[in-house]
Design an enzyme around this catalytic site. Structure first.
Site, PDB file in Angstrom:
ATOM      1  N   PHE A 195       0.848  -1.194   0.000  1.00  0.00           N
ATOM      2  CA  PHE A 195       0.000   0.000   0.000  1.00  0.00           C
ATOM      3  C   PHE A 195       0.883   1.242   0.000  1.00  0.00           C
ATOM      4  CE2 PHE A 195      -2.221   3.419   2.295  1.00  0.00           C
ATOM      5  CZ  PHE A 195      -3.370   3.521   1.518  1.00  0.00           C
ATOM      6  N   GLY A 196       0.683   2.104  -0.993  1.00  0.00           N
ATOM      7  CA  GLY A 196       1.421   3.362  -1.082  1.00  0.00           C
ATOM      8  C   GLY A 196       0.502   4.533  -0.791  1.00  0.00           C
ATOM      9  N   TYR A 197       1.005   5.490  -0.016  1.00  0.00           N
ATOM     10  CA  TYR A 197       0.178   6.654   0.349  1.00  0.00           C
ATOM     11  C   TYR A 197       0.902   7.978   0.088  1.00  0.00           C
ATOM     12  CZ  TYR A 197       3.257   6.354   4.345  1.00  0.00           C
ATOM     13  OH  TYR A 197       4.395   6.284   5.116  1.00  0.00           O
ATOM     14  N   GLY A 198       2.194   7.907  -0.259  1.00  0.00           N
ATOM     15  CA  GLY A 198       2.975   9.121  -0.518  1.00  0.00           C
ATOM     16  C   GLY A 198       3.536   9.041  -1.930  1.00  0.00           C
ATOM     17  N   SER A 199       4.863   9.092  -2.035  1.00  0.00           N
ATOM     18  CA  SER A 199       5.454   9.024  -3.380  1.00  0.00           C
ATOM     19  C   SER A 199       5.163   7.690  -4.052  1.00  0.00           C
ATOM     20  CB  SER A 199       6.958   9.277  -3.321  1.00  0.00           C
ATOM     21  OG  SER A 199       7.617   8.201  -2.680  1.00  0.00           O
ATOM     22  N   GLU A 214      13.050   3.548   0.958  1.00  0.00           N
ATOM     23  CA  GLU A 214      12.322   4.017   2.144  1.00  0.00           C
ATOM     24  C   GLU A 214      13.198   4.002   3.400  1.00  0.00           C
ATOM     25  OE1 GLU A 214       9.252   5.224   1.764  1.00  0.00           O
ATOM     26  OE2 GLU A 214       9.276   4.692  -0.354  1.00  0.00           O
TER      27      GLU A 214
HETATM   28  C1  SIN Z   1       4.581   5.721   0.610  1.00  0.00           C
HETATM   29  O1  SIN Z   1       4.540   6.436  -0.385  1.00  0.00           O
HETATM   30  O2  SIN Z   1       3.745   4.813   0.780  1.00  0.00           O
HETATM   31  C2  SIN Z   1       5.656   5.859   1.637  1.00  0.00           C
HETATM   32  C3  SIN Z   1       6.240   7.219   1.763  1.00  0.00           C
HETATM   33  C4  SIN Z   1       6.934   7.719   0.542  1.00  0.00           C
HETATM   34  O3  SIN Z   1       7.790   7.016  -0.020  1.00  0.00           O
HETATM   35  O4  SIN Z   1       6.651   8.824   0.103  1.00  0.00           O
END
Ligand code: SIN
Length: 196
Positions: A24-28, A99
């Site tokens: 699951f990704g929530y940022g980049s 990460e």
């Molecule tokens: C994410 O995107 O899920 C983790 C944080 C990031 O790499 O920006």
């Protein structure tokens, strides 16, 4: 907790014997999917909110002038929308490196838009990691983001790309859109075009 979490994450072998798993990704990880995946689907997780409270010394800032990037903060009842990727366990090794600035693998239930669920993995930077910056005055956070720049590019790209990606998912999140609006306000406007 140490700044470089690569080794800690490599010791988390939970999915090693699986053929595939959901990340699951929530940022980049929503807008920069530069890793191989088998499938991707919009998804959400419960009990977490997205916050620009994590310092970025390696991607969107420097050790001297860290940027601010997203992490998840526990909040009962909250829902965080993002993108889920079905990947093979081998893809986790390069993601651990990407990460490494404080994020730890966390196992979490995911819910897809059709209501089905799966066990997944997400990277969370908790408040005890060395790069955690925490909450600050929203204008101060916006100024920090507007000024920061790292090996992966300007911190503003991270924020504005995330805002766009969330809009494409039909998500408008006050924390993100408010920061984006303030960042646009402090960015220098493009120079006026000279008449030809
Ligand atoms: C994410 O995107 O899920 C983790 C944080 C990031 O790499 O920006």
């Amino acid at each position: 907790m140490a700044l470089d979490t690569t080794d800690l994450n490599r010791r988390m072998t939970h999915f090693d014997d699986h053929d595939d798993l959901w990340l699951f990704g929530y940022g980049s990880l929503i807008w920069k999917a530069d890793f191989p995946y088998l499938e991707r689907r919009p998804a959400r997780i419960h009990g977490w909110v997205r916050r620009f409270w994590q310092g970025s010394h390696d991607h969107r800032g420097t050790p001297e002038a860290p940027g601010r990037v997203a992490t998840l903060v526990a909040e009962p009842g909250a829902v965080c929308a993002g993108m889920a990727y079905r990947i093979t366990p081998a893809t986790l090794a390069p993601l651990d490196v990407r990460e490494k600035n404080g994020y730890l693998r966390e196992i979490t239930p995911l819910q897809f838009d059709d209501g089905t669920t799966a066990k997944g993995l997400t990277y969370i930077a908790t408040s005890d990691n060395a790069a955690f910056l925490g909450e600050a005055d929203v204008d101060a956070m916006a100024r920090q983001i507007a000024a920061a720049h790292g090996p992966s590019g300007p911190n503003t790209d991270y924020l504005l790309n995330l805002e766009t990606a969330l809009a494409e998912l039909g998500v408008v999140e006050p924390h993100v859109s408010d920061l984006a609006r303030r960042v646009r306000h402090v960015l220098p406007s493009p120079p006026d075009r000279q008449p030809v």
